[in-house]
Design a protein around this motif. Structure first.
Motif, PDB file in Angstrom:
ATOM      1  N   SER A  42       9.935  15.973  51.724  1.00 21.95           N
ATOM      2  CA  SER A  42      10.573  15.239  50.638  1.00 21.95           C
ATOM      3  C   SER A  42      10.524  15.994  49.319  1.00 21.95           C
ATOM      4  O   SER A  42      11.085  15.557  48.322  1.00 21.95           O
ATOM      5  CB  SER A  42       9.919  13.865  50.469  1.00 21.95           C
ATOM      6  OG  SER A  42       8.538  14.001  50.178  1.00 21.95           O
ATOM      7  N   GLY A  43       9.838  17.153  49.303  1.00 25.99           N
ATOM      8  CA  GLY A  43       9.777  17.960  48.094  1.00 25.99           C
ATOM      9  C   GLY A  43       8.660  17.536  47.167  1.00 25.99           C
ATOM     10  O   GLY A  43       8.031  16.495  47.368  1.00 25.99           O
ATOM     11  N   PRO A  44       8.393  18.332  46.128  1.00 26.53           N
ATOM     12  CA  PRO A  44       7.336  17.971  45.181  1.00 26.53           C
ATOM     13  C   PRO A  44       7.593  16.605  44.559  1.00 26.53           C
ATOM     14  O   PRO A  44       8.693  16.325  44.086  1.00 26.53           O
ATOM     15  CB  PRO A  44       7.411  19.083  44.125  1.00 26.53           C
ATOM     16  CG  PRO A  44       8.077  20.221  44.821  1.00 26.53           C
ATOM     17  CD  PRO A  44       9.046  19.601  45.785  1.00 26.53           C
ATOM     18  N   ALA A  45       6.584  15.753  44.588  1.00 27.82           N
ATOM     19  CA  ALA A  45       6.723  14.380  44.105  1.00 27.82           C
ATOM     20  C   ALA A  45       5.795  14.148  42.930  1.00 27.82           C
ATOM     21  O   ALA A  45       4.697  14.719  42.862  1.00 27.82           O
ATOM     22  CB  ALA A  45       6.394  13.397  45.227  1.00 27.82           C
ATOM     23  N   PRO A  46       6.196  13.313  42.003  1.00 23.78           N
ATOM     24  CA  PRO A  46       5.289  12.967  40.900  1.00 23.78           C
ATOM     25  C   PRO A  46       3.973  12.417  41.436  1.00 23.78           C
ATOM     26  O   PRO A  46       3.931  11.737  42.462  1.00 23.78           O
ATOM     27  CB  PRO A  46       6.050  11.885  40.134  1.00 23.78           C
ATOM     28  CG  PRO A  46       7.485  12.088  40.505  1.00 23.78           C
ATOM     29  CD  PRO A  46       7.480  12.605  41.911  1.00 23.78           C
ATOM     30  N   LEU A  47       2.899  12.720  40.721  1.00 23.89           N
ATOM     31  CA  LEU A  47       1.580  12.207  41.093  1.00 23.89           C
ATOM     32  C   LEU A  47       1.327  10.914  40.324  1.00 23.89           C
ATOM     33  O   LEU A  47       1.365  10.888  39.090  1.00 23.89           O
ATOM     34  CB  LEU A  47       0.499  13.226  40.764  1.00 23.89           C
ATOM     35  CG  LEU A  47      -0.951  12.801  41.076  1.00 23.89           C
ATOM     36  CD1 LEU A  47      -1.134  12.572  42.577  1.00 23.89           C
ATOM     37  CD2 LEU A  47      -1.938  13.851  40.562  1.00 23.89           C
ATOM     38  N   VAL A  48       1.079   9.837  41.056  1.00 21.18           N
ATOM     39  CA  VAL A  48       0.842   8.529  40.474  1.00 21.18           C
ATOM     40  C   VAL A  48      -0.630   8.178  40.635  1.00 21.18           C
ATOM     41  O   VAL A  48      -1.128   8.075  41.766  1.00 21.18           O
ATOM     42  CB  VAL A  48       1.708   7.453  41.157  1.00 21.18           C
ATOM     43  CG1 VAL A  48       1.445   6.087  40.535  1.00 21.18           C
ATOM     44  CG2 VAL A  48       3.186   7.816  41.066  1.00 21.18           C
ATOM     45  N   ALA A  80      -2.528   8.675  44.048  1.00 16.59           N
ATOM     46  CA  ALA A  80      -3.979   8.822  44.030  1.00 16.59           C
ATOM     47  C   ALA A  80      -4.563   7.471  43.639  1.00 16.59           C
ATOM     48  O   ALA A  80      -4.460   7.053  42.487  1.00 16.59           O
ATOM     49  CB  ALA A  80      -4.404   9.895  43.044  1.00 16.59           C
ATOM     50  N   SER A  81      -5.142   6.763  44.608  1.00 13.48           N
ATOM     51  CA  SER A  81      -5.709   5.438  44.367  1.00 13.48           C
ATOM     52  C   SER A  81      -7.177   5.604  43.983  1.00 13.48           C
ATOM     53  O   SER A  81      -8.009   6.022  44.787  1.00 13.48           O
ATOM     54  CB  SER A  81      -5.571   4.566  45.621  1.00 13.48           C
ATOM     55  OG  SER A  81      -6.060   3.269  45.390  1.00 13.48           O
ATOM     56  N   VAL A  82      -7.485   5.257  42.748  1.00 17.79           N
ATOM     57  CA  VAL A  82      -8.766   5.596  42.134  1.00 17.79           C
ATOM     58  C   VAL A  82      -9.761   4.440  42.283  1.00 17.79           C
ATOM     59  O   VAL A  82      -9.444   3.287  42.001  1.00 17.79           O
ATOM     60  CB  VAL A  82      -8.571   5.907  40.637  1.00 17.79           C
ATOM     61  CG1 VAL A  82      -9.907   6.189  39.957  1.00 17.79           C
ATOM     62  CG2 VAL A  82      -7.608   7.084  40.461  1.00 17.79           C
ATOM     63  N   ARG A 165       3.762  16.339  36.779  1.00 17.08           N
ATOM     64  CA  ARG A 165       4.441  15.072  36.492  1.00 17.08           C
ATOM     65  C   ARG A 165       3.508  13.943  36.917  1.00 17.08           C
ATOM     66  O   ARG A 165       3.453  13.571  38.085  1.00 17.08           O
ATOM     67  CB  ARG A 165       5.768  14.977  37.238  1.00 17.08           C
ATOM     68  CG  ARG A 165       6.843  15.910  36.720  1.00 17.08           C
ATOM     69  CD  ARG A 165       8.185  15.610  37.380  1.00 17.08           C
ATOM     70  NE  ARG A 165       8.160  15.910  38.819  1.00 17.08           N
ATOM     71  CZ  ARG A 165       9.051  15.437  39.693  1.00 17.08           C
ATOM     72  NH1 ARG A 165      10.006  14.603  39.287  1.00 17.08           N
ATOM     73  NH2 ARG A 165       8.985  15.788  40.963  1.00 17.08           N
ATOM     74  N   VAL A 166       2.761  13.415  35.967  1.00 20.08           N
ATOM     75  CA  VAL A 166       1.751  12.401  36.248  1.00 20.08           C
ATOM     76  C   VAL A 166       2.141  11.092  35.568  1.00 20.08           C
ATOM     77  O   VAL A 166       2.461  11.064  34.379  1.00 20.08           O
ATOM     78  CB  VAL A 166       0.353  12.844  35.779  1.00 20.08           C
ATOM     79  CG1 VAL A 166      -0.676  11.739  36.011  1.00 20.08           C
ATOM     80  CG2 VAL A 166      -0.064  14.128  36.493  1.00 20.08           C
ATOM     81  N   VAL A 167       2.114  10.015  36.342  1.00 18.61           N
ATOM     82  CA  VAL A 167       2.322   8.671  35.829  1.00 18.61           C
ATOM     83  C   VAL A 167       1.095   7.840  36.166  1.00 18.61           C
ATOM     84  O   VAL A 167       0.560   7.939  37.286  1.00 18.61           O
ATOM     85  CB  VAL A 167       3.588   8.019  36.436  1.00 18.61           C
ATOM     86  CG1 VAL A 167       3.725   6.570  35.974  1.00 18.61           C
ATOM     87  CG2 VAL A 167       4.837   8.812  36.072  1.00 18.61           C
ATOM     88  N   LEU A 168       0.638   7.037  35.222  1.00 25.15           N
ATOM     89  CA  LEU A 168      -0.467   6.116  35.475  1.00 25.15           C
ATOM     90  C   LEU A 168       0.093   4.732  35.735  1.00 25.15           C
ATOM     91  O   LEU A 168       0.987   4.268  35.022  1.00 25.15           O
ATOM     92  CB  LEU A 168      -1.409   6.047  34.267  1.00 25.15           C
ATOM     93  CG  LEU A 168      -2.005   7.342  33.728  1.00 25.15           C
ATOM     94  CD1 LEU A 168      -2.968   7.031  32.585  1.00 25.15           C
ATOM     95  CD2 LEU A 168      -2.704   8.126  34.820  1.00 25.15           C
ATOM     96  N   THR A 169      -0.431   4.068  36.757  1.00 22.74           N
ATOM     97  CA  THR A 169      -0.092   2.667  36.984  1.00 22.74           C
ATOM     98  C   THR A 169      -1.341   1.918  37.415  1.00 22.74           C
ATOM     99  O   THR A 169      -2.239   2.489  38.044  1.00 22.74           O
ATOM    100  CB  THR A 169       1.043   2.509  38.022  1.00 22.74           C
ATOM    101  OG1 THR A 169       1.515   1.164  38.014  1.00 22.74           O
ATOM    102  CG2 THR A 169       0.566   2.846  39.437  1.00 22.74           C
ATOM    103  N   GLY A 170      -1.410   0.662  37.058  1.00 24.66           N
ATOM    104  CA  GLY A 170      -2.573  -0.138  37.415  1.00 24.66           C
ATOM    105  C   GLY A 170      -2.261  -1.607  37.278  1.00 24.66           C
ATOM    106  O   GLY A 170      -1.369  -2.012  36.517  1.00 24.66           O
TER     107      GLY A 170
END
Length: 383
Positions: A42-48, A80-82, A165-170
């Motif tokens: 799927s190619g390089p994907a943003p890191l969430v 990445a589930s923290v 390309r990093v997005v934070l979600t919570g």
């Protein structure tokens, strides 16, 4: 069963999904992260970076957001589930001997669902459940994860993860985590969490976040969780005589940390930051087991409340359910209003339903969340 109870049952009734890889971002057993990778090719994907909710209480860990993490990965995002330190014991008091989730860590036994007869957390962590949060460890872990997990993903050579390309979600308390993490450059320069400039983020998507502490405290969100996170005993500071907290100044000057552009000298009104000591060392080490006096609570509130650390200059979306009774819409509304007041536009996406649909991959709201993440990352979400 319907409404909020059905929504909660749907989330907690989903089978956990094992990650593709688990790694540690620190030495504590809770300082771990689960990686969910997009399909091959799927190619390089943003890191969430995904932070779970649960009112900062130990019984609720990253296990319950694993189906949502897998859903986002299936939509072409690297997730990445923290995990991070919450209140109480490291292991869930509900079932400390429960088997771990494959690739998981401590405290990943069965979660209490909406119809679970076992005691729920009370305002002082009563009923066999822990208090909410650890001061300052919860914040230490949020900062360490945001700083270290992208580097960890690079070091592990994870395929398909674009760490530029990093997005934070919570969600809920995790929504607080990501809003706070995006504001660390607004902290006083003497605090250990301070950054001289914003984290290199594409943006933040906060889901039903505990975003405005003054409003959350006034509404007693999650049975006093905000006060417990800050170190109050039973919803009041150790020195509180039982009067209204507004007299203590905890709520009366919410922007005690209102910053100038350089962020370094803007905390002069906060007397707890005087002298040559690192400001948060004094706050963090006061009281027993992180408990705080009223003046210390005022200082902690200024360091911990996302609404007190605006503007951030980081693109921000808040997704909020109209029928949310766990973290009512008034909390998100107050944050958006506070941002507007200081010149930051926060995108507010209001959805049908309550607290849990944003992290339930069986709902249309979860698709809306994926689209918001992809929009901020400049990606095209999968089907």
């Amino acid at each position: 069963m319907g409404g909020a109870a059905a929504e909660e049952a749907s989330v907690f009734g989903l089978a956990p999904v094992a990650p593709d890889r688990t790694a540690a971002y620190g030495e504590h057993p809770d300082q771990v992260v689960d990686f969910y990778l997009p399909p091959d090719g799927s190619g390089p994907a943003p890191l969430v970076l995904l932070f779970h909710g649960g009112a900062w209480r130990a019984p609720y860990d990253r296990r319950h957001v694993s189906p949502f993490a897998a859903f986002l990965a299936g939509r072409g995002l690297a997730v990445a589930s923290v995990e991070y330190r919450r209140g109480g014991d490291d292991l869930s008091p509900y079932d400390p001997a429960a088997p771990e989730m494959p690739g998981g860590g401590p405290g990943t036994g069965p979660r209490p669902g909406p119809d679970d007869p076992r005691p729920r957390p009370g305002p002082d962590g009563t009923g066999g459940a822990p208090r909410a949060g650890r001061w300052p460890e919860t914040f230490d872990d949020i900062a360490a994860a945001v700083d270290g997990v992208p580097r960890l993903a690079r070091d592990l050579g994870l395929p398909g993860a674009d760490t530029d390309r990093v997005v934070l979600t919570g969600h809920s308390a995790g929504g607080h985590a990501v809003l706070w993490a995006a504001a660390r450059h607004r902290l006083p320069s003497g605090t250990p969490w301070y950054l001289p400039s914003p984290s290199p983020l594409c943006g933040v998507v906060a889901l039903a976040p505990i975003a405005d502490f003054a409003t959350a405290r006034a509404l007693d969100v999650c049975s006093g969780a905000v006060g417990q996170l800050l170190g109050e005993r039973g919803g009041k500071s150790d020195s509180d005589d039982g009067g209204n907290n507004s007299d203590s100044g905890v709520n009366s000057d919410r922007r005690v940390n209102s910053h100038s552009d350089d962020g370094a000298n803007s905390h002069s009104r906060n007397t707890s930051h005087s002298g040559g000591n690192r400001s948060s060392d004094r706050v963090a080490n006061s009281g027993s087991h992180g408990r705080a006096r009223t003046d210390e609570l005022t200082a902690r509130l200024a360091l911990a409340d996302p609404a007190a650390l605006l503007p951030t200059a980081v693109p921000t979306t808040v997704v909020q359910g109209r029928a949310d009774t766990d973290v009512p819409p008034a909390v998100a509304d107050a944050f958006v209003t506070a941002a507007s007041r200081v010149g930051q536009r926060v995108r507010l996406v209001t959805t049908e339903g309550g607290h849990f649909p944003p992290i339930d991959p069986t709902t249309p709201v979860a698709h809306t969340v994926a689209e918001e993440i992809a929009r901020l990352a400049g990606a095209h979400p999968g089907a």
